[in-house]
Design a protein around this motif. Structure first.
Motif, PDB file in Angstrom:
ATOM      1  N   ARG A 295       0.846  -1.191   0.000  1.00  0.00           N
ATOM      2  CA  ARG A 295       0.000   0.000   0.000  1.00  0.00           C
ATOM      3  C   ARG A 295       0.879   1.238   0.000  1.00  0.00           C
ATOM      4  N   LYS A 296       0.286   2.392  -0.243  1.00  0.00           N
ATOM      5  CA  LYS A 296       1.031   3.643  -0.264  1.00  0.00           C
ATOM      6  C   LYS A 296       1.468   4.034   1.157  1.00  0.00           C
ATOM      7  N   GLU A 297       2.530   4.843   1.221  1.00  0.00           N
ATOM      8  CA  GLU A 297       3.035   5.266   2.529  1.00  0.00           C
ATOM      9  C   GLU A 297       1.997   6.086   3.283  1.00  0.00           C
ATOM     10  N   SER A 298       1.201   6.865   2.548  1.00  0.00           N
ATOM     11  CA  SER A 298       0.158   7.663   3.209  1.00  0.00           C
ATOM     12  C   SER A 298      -0.842   6.761   3.932  1.00  0.00           C
ATOM     13  N   HIS A 299      -1.104   5.593   3.353  1.00  0.00           N
ATOM     14  CA  HIS A 299      -2.017   4.637   3.982  1.00  0.00           C
ATOM     15  C   HIS A 299      -1.455   4.162   5.318  1.00  0.00           C
ATOM     16  N   TYR A 300      -0.161   3.835   5.334  1.00  0.00           N
ATOM     17  CA  TYR A 300       0.452   3.346   6.576  1.00  0.00           C
ATOM     18  C   TYR A 300       0.526   4.446   7.634  1.00  0.00           C
ATOM     19  N   ARG A 301       0.706   5.675   7.219  1.00  0.00           N
ATOM     20  CA  ARG A 301       0.691   6.777   8.181  1.00  0.00           C
ATOM     21  C   ARG A 301      -0.686   6.908   8.837  1.00  0.00           C
ATOM     22  N   ASN A 302      -1.725   6.762   8.033  1.00  0.00           N
ATOM     23  CA  ASN A 302      -3.086   6.832   8.577  1.00  0.00           C
ATOM     24  C   ASN A 302      -3.368   5.664   9.517  1.00  0.00           C
ATOM     25  N   VAL A 303      -2.861   4.492   9.163  1.00  0.00           N
ATOM     26  CA  VAL A 303      -3.020   3.327  10.040  1.00  0.00           C
ATOM     27  C   VAL A 303      -2.331   3.586  11.385  1.00  0.00           C
ATOM     28  N   GLY A 304      -1.155   4.188  11.338  1.00  0.00           N
ATOM     29  CA  GLY A 304      -0.442   4.524  12.567  1.00  0.00           C
ATOM     30  C   GLY A 304      -1.219   5.510  13.430  1.00  0.00           C
ATOM     31  N   ARG A 305      -1.867   6.486  12.797  1.00  0.00           N
ATOM     32  CA  ARG A 305      -2.658   7.466  13.548  1.00  0.00           C
ATOM     33  C   ARG A 305      -3.851   6.797  14.233  1.00  0.00           C
ATOM     34  N   VAL A 306      -4.512   5.909  13.512  1.00  0.00           N
ATOM     35  CA  VAL A 306      -5.641   5.180  14.114  1.00  0.00           C
ATOM     36  C   VAL A 306      -5.148   4.332  15.284  1.00  0.00           C
ATOM     37  N   ALA A 307      -3.981   3.700  15.112  1.00  0.00           N
ATOM     38  CA  ALA A 307      -3.412   2.880  16.187  1.00  0.00           C
ATOM     39  C   ALA A 307      -3.115   3.736  17.422  1.00  0.00           C
ATOM     40  N   SER A 308      -2.659   4.977  17.227  1.00  0.00           N
ATOM     41  CA  SER A 308      -2.376   5.873  18.350  1.00  0.00           C
ATOM     42  C   SER A 308      -3.642   6.170  19.137  1.00  0.00           C
ATOM     43  N   VAL A 309      -4.724   6.429  18.429  1.00  0.00           N
ATOM     44  CA  VAL A 309      -6.005   6.706  19.096  1.00  0.00           C
ATOM     45  C   VAL A 309      -6.451   5.481  19.885  1.00  0.00           C
ATOM     46  N   PHE A 310      -6.322   4.311  19.276  1.00  0.00           N
ATOM     47  CA  PHE A 310      -6.712   3.065  19.952  1.00  0.00           C
ATOM     48  C   PHE A 310      -5.863   2.838  21.203  1.00  0.00           C
ATOM     49  N   CYS A 311      -4.578   3.153  21.118  1.00  0.00           N
ATOM     50  CA  CYS A 311      -3.668   2.974  22.248  1.00  0.00           C
ATOM     51  C   CYS A 311      -4.093   3.847  23.425  1.00  0.00           C
ATOM     52  N   VAL A 312      -4.438   5.085  23.170  1.00  0.00           N
ATOM     53  CA  VAL A 312      -4.866   5.984  24.235  1.00  0.00           C
ATOM     54  C   VAL A 312      -6.178   5.491  24.853  1.00  0.00           C
ATOM     55  N   ALA A 313      -7.103   5.037  24.025  1.00  0.00           N
ATOM     56  CA  ALA A 313      -8.378   4.529  24.540  1.00  0.00           C
ATOM     57  C   ALA A 313      -8.156   3.309  25.438  1.00  0.00           C
ATOM     58  N   THR A 314      -7.283   2.418  25.004  1.00  0.00           N
ATOM     59  CA  THR A 314      -6.952   1.248  25.825  1.00  0.00           C
ATOM     60  C   THR A 314      -6.244   1.670  27.105  1.00  0.00           C
ATOM     61  N   GLY A 315      -5.351   2.667  26.986  1.00  0.00           N
ATOM     62  CA  GLY A 315      -4.618   3.141  28.145  1.00  0.00           C
ATOM     63  C   GLY A 315      -5.520   3.704  29.230  1.00  0.00           C
ATOM     64  N   ILE A 316      -6.623   4.323  28.851  1.00  0.00           N
ATOM     65  CA  ILE A 316      -7.568   4.865  29.833  1.00  0.00           C
ATOM     66  C   ILE A 316      -8.124   3.739  30.697  1.00  0.00           C
ATOM     67  N   LEU A 317      -8.486   2.623  30.065  1.00  0.00           N
ATOM     68  CA  LEU A 317      -9.002   1.471  30.818  1.00  0.00           C
ATOM     69  C   LEU A 317      -7.925   0.882  31.716  1.00  0.00           C
ATOM     70  N   VAL A 318      -6.687   0.803  31.206  1.00  0.00           N
ATOM     71  CA  VAL A 318      -5.583   0.262  31.996  1.00  0.00           C
ATOM     72  C   VAL A 318      -5.288   1.155  33.191  1.00  0.00           C
ATOM     73  N   ALA A 319      -5.384   2.471  33.005  1.00  0.00           N
ATOM     74  CA  ALA A 319      -5.121   3.409  34.102  1.00  0.00           C
ATOM     75  C   ALA A 319      -6.076   3.176  35.263  1.00  0.00           C
ATOM     76  N   LEU A 320      -7.319   2.891  34.954  1.00  0.00           N
ATOM     77  CA  LEU A 320      -8.291   2.613  36.014  1.00  0.00           C
ATOM     78  C   LEU A 320      -7.955   1.311  36.728  1.00  0.00           C
ATOM     79  N   TRP A 321      -7.453   0.327  35.991  1.00  0.00           N
ATOM     80  CA  TRP A 321      -7.067  -0.964  36.564  1.00  0.00           C
ATOM     81  C   TRP A 321      -5.824  -0.814  37.447  1.00  0.00           C
ATOM     82  N   THR A 322      -4.916   0.080  37.070  1.00  0.00           N
ATOM     83  CA  THR A 322      -3.645   0.251  37.771  1.00  0.00           C
ATOM     84  C   THR A 322      -3.851   0.648  39.228  1.00  0.00           C
ATOM     85  N   ARG A 323      -4.955   1.272  39.537  1.00  0.00           N
ATOM     86  CA  ARG A 323      -5.200   1.742  40.899  1.00  0.00           C
ATOM     87  C   ARG A 323      -5.301   0.599  41.902  1.00  0.00           C
ATOM     88  N   SER A 324      -5.468  -0.629  41.436  1.00  0.00           N
ATOM     89  CA  SER A 324      -5.612  -1.761  42.350  1.00  0.00           C
ATOM     90  C   SER A 324      -4.274  -2.317  42.825  1.00  0.00           C
TER      91      SER A 324
END
Length: 460
Positions: A295-324
């Motif tokens: 695929r084009k490099e622009s496609h992979y850059r967009n995939v990386g951006r989506v992955a960043s958003v997903f990482c932050v969303a997952t991190g929010i759930l993990v942060a709540l778990w970390t309190r235990s």
């Protein structure tokens, strides 16, 4: 680390000295040349060259999970700081800081992350440095104390199930297994070293960082030691509150903002590194080679951006778990036992043995994960005795590494017993010769080691 210093005293130095310096020297002299010679840009790619695509994919998935968990830990730390010092709601702080870091990661990419980390580190160091002065000013009397809390080695037993720490756990668990696993395989750290312009520069990266570790240990640990008698610990309070509570106590109204900003800068540093590592891992190590390779490099850059958003969303759930968890170190070392240490055993086996195959590498990693998880479960259920949670984590790391190394080296052991070995795999990633280090690199490594030894003697 401040929480560990409050609970275990000078033993917190171990994470900066024994738990970092030998591994950084090994990374500079052995692992960096191995990565550069193979042409690999990351640990998964290196393992893929040595053992094949299955091991590469398995390691990439493990590091991906680790990056997501670390993101949650960083968000948790940011929320703790702002909650203690400014009374921000926990969830609000997570959302605010997650959005800020996500914005500049999406806009600037990996390069922006690296430059921001440098600036944030400098600001963090400058903001925390006054802790030394204020804690010394507030402290009365010298550190004329005895016991494990005040001495690194003198009062530490060799092996003990009742002492908070023992020599085997510290030297083998932390100094051998955990530190080498972290510094030699961490995706973000290795990538940063490999961005240097040549091998000579790349080799200097971990050595220069080592001097920073020695200095930063003083800034983080000594103020807590000086103020340990003045800190009021309430049952049920997280040890991770030690550093922000200390700043809130010592800095006063004029400098409180500087201290808070320093802590936030350090945590933003870690958060950005893990988000960019997650996006880079998903795009470069899983999506591109295994799911969509043309695929084009622009496609992979967009995939990386989506992955960043997903990482932050997952991190929010993990942060709540970390309190235990008791404190962040307990959670971090749990992650290590499950997802990092087994692959370090596989990496070492691939470097020194030509008989290890892809199947033995996968089996070894699986054995390490199962062994580490089993020990953690036994400790959590109090089926095994331990003087402290920290010591228990050190021994869990030893067991995880031993299980992974034993299973991964099974072909070689079978050869020694006279049985038929597994067919020799691809060994292009483990070339027999390595370029010699320059005089400058050897001098830096030697000086770093000497300073580390002297520091240990001073706190003996």
């Amino acid at each position: 680390m401040s929480g560990i210093a409050f609970r275990y005293g000078v033993q917190a130095f171990q994470f900066y000295w024994i738990g970092a310096i030998p591994a950084l020297i090994f990374l500079s002299l052995v692992m960096i040349p191995a990565y550069v010679q193979s042409g690999a840009r990351s640990l998964p790619e290196y393992l893929g060259q040595r053992f094949g695509p299955k091991v590469r994919l398995l390691n990439a998935v493990a590091i991906l999970i680790t990056a997501a968990l670390y993101t949650g830990i960083s968000l948790y730390g940011l929320a703790e700081v702002t909650h203690i010092t400014m009374n921000w709601p926990f969830l609000l702080a997570i959302l605010v800081f997650g959005s800020i870091v996500l914005a500049y990661v999406l806009i600037g990419g990996f390069r922006a992350t690296v430059y921001n980390e440098v600036l944030q580190f400098l600001f963090m160091f400058a903001g925390l440095l006054p802790l030394l002065y204020f804690s010394h000013k507030a402290h009365y009397g010298g550190l004329l104390h005895t016991g494990q809390y005040w001495h690194l080695w003198r009062q530490t037993p060799t092996v003990s199930s009742t002492s908070q720490l023992d020599l085997v756990g510290v030297l083998v668990g932390l100094g051998g297994v955990i530190s080498f696993s972290y510094w030699c395989t961490d995706y973000g750290l290795v990538q940063r070293a490999l961005t240097a312009r040549d091998l000579e520069s790349a080799r200097k990266v971990p050595l220069i960082a080592g001097f920073g570790k020695l200095l930063f240990a003083i800034v983080v640990v000594v103020p807590v030691l000086l103020m340990s008698g003045h800190i009021q610990y309430k049952p049920g309070t997280a040890l991770d509150e030690t550093s922000p509570a200390l700043i809130a106590t010592l800095y006063g109204r004029r400098l409180l903002g500087v201290g808070i900003a320093a802590l936030i800068a350090g945590l933003l540093n870690s958060l950005a590194a893990n988000i960019s590592a997650f996006a880079s891992l998903w795009t470069g190590e899983i999506y591109r080679p295994f799911l969509s390779s043309h695929r084009k490099e622009s496609h992979y850059r967009n995939v990386g951006r989506v992955a960043s958003v997903f990482c932050v969303a997952t991190g929010i759930l993990v942060a709540l778990w970390t309190r235990s968890f008791e404190n962040l170190s307990a959670f971090v070392l749990l992650i290590f036992s499950l997802f990092v240490i087994p692959f370090f055993a596989v990496l070492l086996t691939g470097l020194i043995s030509r008989k290890a195959s892809a199947s033995s590498a996968i089996a070894g990693a699986g054995a390490g994960i199962v062994a580490g998880g089993s020990i953690q479960l036994a400790l959590a259920e109090r089926w095994l005795p331990s003087g402290s949670r920290l010591s228990a984590n050190f021994y869990s790391a030893i067991v995880s590494f031993a299980a992974a190394a034993l299973v991964c080296n099974a072909p070689h052991l079978l050869t020694l017993l006279g049985r038929s070995p597994i067919t020799t795999p691809n060994i292009n990633a483990t070339k027999p010769t390595q370029p010699k280090a320059s005089i400058t690199v050897w001098c830096l490594a030697g000086t770093l080691l000497v300073v580390c030894v002297v520091a240990n003697i001073l706190w003996w």
